[in-house]
Design an enzyme around this catalytic site. Structure first.
Site, PDB file in Angstrom:
ATOM      1  N   SER A  76      79.355  24.379  -5.108  1.00 30.63           N
ATOM      2  CA  SER A  76      80.712  24.504  -4.550  1.00 30.63           C
ATOM      3  C   SER A  76      81.787  23.821  -5.379  1.00 30.63           C
ATOM      4  O   SER A  76      82.983  24.032  -5.112  1.00 30.63           O
ATOM      5  CB  SER A  76      80.751  23.967  -3.127  1.00 30.63           C
ATOM      6  OG  SER A  76      80.049  24.828  -2.275  1.00 30.63           O
ATOM      7  N   LYS A 116      84.349  26.080  -6.782  1.00 28.79           N
ATOM      8  CA  LYS A 116      85.427  26.643  -5.961  1.00 28.79           C
ATOM      9  C   LYS A 116      86.813  26.100  -6.356  1.00 28.79           C
ATOM     10  O   LYS A 116      87.827  26.723  -6.074  1.00 28.79           O
ATOM     11  CB  LYS A 116      85.126  26.381  -4.480  1.00 28.79           C
ATOM     12  CG  LYS A 116      83.845  27.104  -4.020  1.00 28.79           C
ATOM     13  CD  LYS A 116      83.408  26.682  -2.616  1.00 28.79           C
ATOM     14  CE  LYS A 116      82.083  27.345  -2.231  1.00 28.79           C
ATOM     15  NZ  LYS A 116      81.582  26.848  -0.924  1.00 28.79           N
ATOM     16  N   TYR A 165      80.488  35.566  -6.066  1.00 27.47           N
ATOM     17  CA  TYR A 165      80.368  34.245  -5.422  1.00 27.47           C
ATOM     18  C   TYR A 165      79.060  33.548  -5.821  1.00 27.47           C
ATOM     19  O   TYR A 165      79.061  32.385  -6.245  1.00 27.47           O
ATOM     20  CB  TYR A 165      80.464  34.417  -3.901  1.00 27.47           C
ATOM     21  CG  TYR A 165      80.198  33.140  -3.146  1.00 27.47           C
ATOM     22  CD1 TYR A 165      81.161  32.148  -3.065  1.00 27.47           C
ATOM     23  CD2 TYR A 165      78.956  32.917  -2.541  1.00 27.47           C
ATOM     24  CE1 TYR A 165      80.914  30.960  -2.390  1.00 27.47           C
ATOM     25  CE2 TYR A 165      78.701  31.737  -1.862  1.00 27.47           C
ATOM     26  CZ  TYR A 165      79.677  30.760  -1.803  1.00 27.47           C
ATOM     27  OH  TYR A 165      79.411  29.575  -1.153  1.00 27.47           O
ATOM     28  N   TYR A 203      84.183  19.250   3.319  1.00 29.49           N
ATOM     29  CA  TYR A 203      83.871  19.907   4.604  1.00 29.49           C
ATOM     30  C   TYR A 203      84.118  18.959   5.765  1.00 29.49           C
ATOM     31  O   TYR A 203      85.165  18.314   5.807  1.00 29.49           O
ATOM     32  CB  TYR A 203      82.427  20.453   4.591  1.00 29.49           C
ATOM     33  CG  TYR A 203      82.171  21.190   3.306  1.00 29.49           C
ATOM     34  CD1 TYR A 203      82.826  22.391   3.056  1.00 29.49           C
ATOM     35  CD2 TYR A 203      81.383  20.654   2.297  1.00 29.49           C
ATOM     36  CE1 TYR A 203      82.660  23.052   1.857  1.00 29.49           C
ATOM     37  CE2 TYR A 203      81.216  21.307   1.098  1.00 29.49           C
ATOM     38  CZ  TYR A 203      81.857  22.509   0.884  1.00 29.49           C
ATOM     39  OH  TYR A 203      81.712  23.143  -0.300  1.00 29.49           O
ATOM     40  N   VAL A 230      76.386  21.414  -3.288  1.00 31.21           N
ATOM     41  CA  VAL A 230      75.038  21.083  -2.806  1.00 31.21           C
ATOM     42  C   VAL A 230      74.030  20.841  -3.937  1.00 31.21           C
ATOM     43  O   VAL A 230      72.892  20.462  -3.673  1.00 31.21           O
ATOM     44  CB  VAL A 230      74.454  22.126  -1.822  1.00 31.21           C
ATOM     45  CG1 VAL A 230      75.147  22.073  -0.476  1.00 31.21           C
ATOM     46  CG2 VAL A 230      74.478  23.519  -2.398  1.00 31.21           C
TER      47      VAL A 230
HETATM   48  O1  DON Z   1      76.901  29.371  -0.614  1.00 28.18           O
HETATM   49  C1  DON Z   1      76.235  28.338  -0.644  1.00 28.18           C
HETATM   50  O2  DON Z   1      75.663  27.920   0.327  1.00 28.18           O
HETATM   51  C2  DON Z   1      76.153  27.603  -1.974  1.00 28.18           C
HETATM   52  N1  DON Z   1      76.193  28.530  -3.069  1.00 28.18           N
HETATM   53  C3  DON Z   1      77.251  26.625  -2.147  1.00 28.18           C
HETATM   54  C4  DON Z   1      77.367  25.615  -1.032  1.00 28.18           C
HETATM   55  C5  DON Z   1      77.858  24.268  -1.427  1.00 28.18           C
HETATM   56  O3  DON Z   1      77.758  23.818  -2.534  1.00 28.18           O
HETATM   57  C6  DON Z   1      78.363  23.461  -0.319  1.00 28.18           C
HETATM   58  N2  DON Z   1      78.737  22.164  -0.799  1.00 28.18           N
HETATM   59  N3  DON Z   1      78.424  21.079  -0.483  1.00 28.18           N
END
Ligand code: DON
Length: 307
Positions: free
Chosen positions: A63, A66, A190, A242, A260
């Site tokens: 993320s 983003k 994405y 978040y 993540v």
């Molecule tokens: O869409 C997802 O779940 C992952 N590609 C990215 C989520 C993420 O990194 C949330 N951050 N903490």
């Protein structure tokens, strides 16, 4: 201030703490990483770079990407973006679907998954998915001057195979006409930008334009206006972690974006960009030691948006 000693001390101190965080395993490929990696890179606006630990090892930025897709989407459509994505913290987990029904398919902000999927849809306009992914990658390579940055295809595949929630979010938003391309195309963009691999050094360098009023200090090239850099920083502060964004602002006091994969990019306006990496996550899906490291760095340097 001796930044090198300071980050070495932080790494030393943390190596003595127990870390009961858990590596993300809902994307199976992410669970394969050595959970005990730890790295910090600090790139300052004067061109200095300080590193400690595993700062040169690429990891899945997830993320954190983003921040860069938001920058590109604002460049593409400007303030029209805010018709399709909000600017409020969600107070919900990153992959939550609950607010979307009451809010008619408009995600709360560009950093929750739903918001970032809309951003991917914006970037896809007028492009084939492959060209769009190439554009995102090119942007990161230009920002860092490092053409070795690449997508980890195993992570992208793993996300594609297990991204049921993201598929639900995208389909749901398409029912409100807030996804305008075939869902699989938008999700392809994405998943691939989340699967970009970068090291702390590369991430800190890539984020420097946000610390330097929108100008990349390495090249002198203006990436965004001063106002836009300020606003991206504001969104990182309010929404970058978040449902733990308030806690991060309270403890660290800097704009930050987590992923993540265990990475966090933090911006010290006027001074530096800091990237940290430690794959074990807290219950909100943010790097446990990464947040702690930033808290210690902020405390020792006095770096804070809040004086
Ligand atoms: O869409 C997802 O779940 C992952 N590609 C990215 C989520 C993420 O990194 C949330 N951050 N903490």
């Amino acid at each position: 201030m001796d930044i090198q000693k300071l980050i070495d001390d932080v790494a030393q101190a943390l190596s003595r703490y127990p870390n009961d965080g858990k590596v993300a395993d809902y994307i199976p490929q992410l669970a394969r990483v050595d959970p005990d990696h730890f790295g910090i890179a600090v790139a300052d606006v004067d061109g200095r770079l300080f590193t400690t630990g595993d700062a040169e090892i690429p990891f899945s930025i997830q993320s954190v990407s983003k921040v860069f897709t938001l920058t590109l989407a604002l460049g593409r459509v400007g303030d029209h973006l805010w018709k399709r994505v909000g600017r409020e913290p969600s107070g919900s987990p990153f992959n939550s679907i609950v607010q979307l029904e009451a809010e008619h398919g408009i995600p709360r902000n560009p950093f929750i998954n739903a918001g970032a999927i809309v951003i991917a849809d914006v970037l896809l306009s007028g492009h084939q998915p492959k060209a769009c992914i190439a554009e995102i990658l090119h942007f990161l390579r230009e920002l860092t001057g490092d053409f070795s940055i690449a997508i980890d295809p195993a992570v992208a595949r793993s996300e594609q195979e297990t991204g049921f929630r993201n598929r639900a979010l995208a389909n749901y938003m398409q029912s409100f006409k807030n996804i305008t391309h075939p869902v699989e195309h938008t999700l392809g963009v994405y998943f691939h930008h989340c699967a970009i691999a970068m090291s702390c050094v590369q991430l800190a360098r890539a984020g420097l334009y946000l610390a330097n009023n929108g100008v990349n200090p390495t090249t002198g090239f203006r990436v965004v206006t001063r106002e836009r850099a300020r606003r991206i920083n504001a969104l990182m502060m309010t929404c970058g972690h978040y449902d733990a964004s308030g806690d991060f602002a309270f403890r660290v006091g800097l704009p930050g974006k987590s992923g993540v994969g265990g990475g966090i990019l933090a911006i010290v306006p006027g001074q530096a960009a800091i990237a940290v990496w430690s794959p074990r996550l807290n219950k909100n899906g943010n790097s446990l030691f990464g947040s702690l490291a930033l808290e210690m760095i902020a405390e020792k340097t006095g770096w804070s948006t809040f004086g």
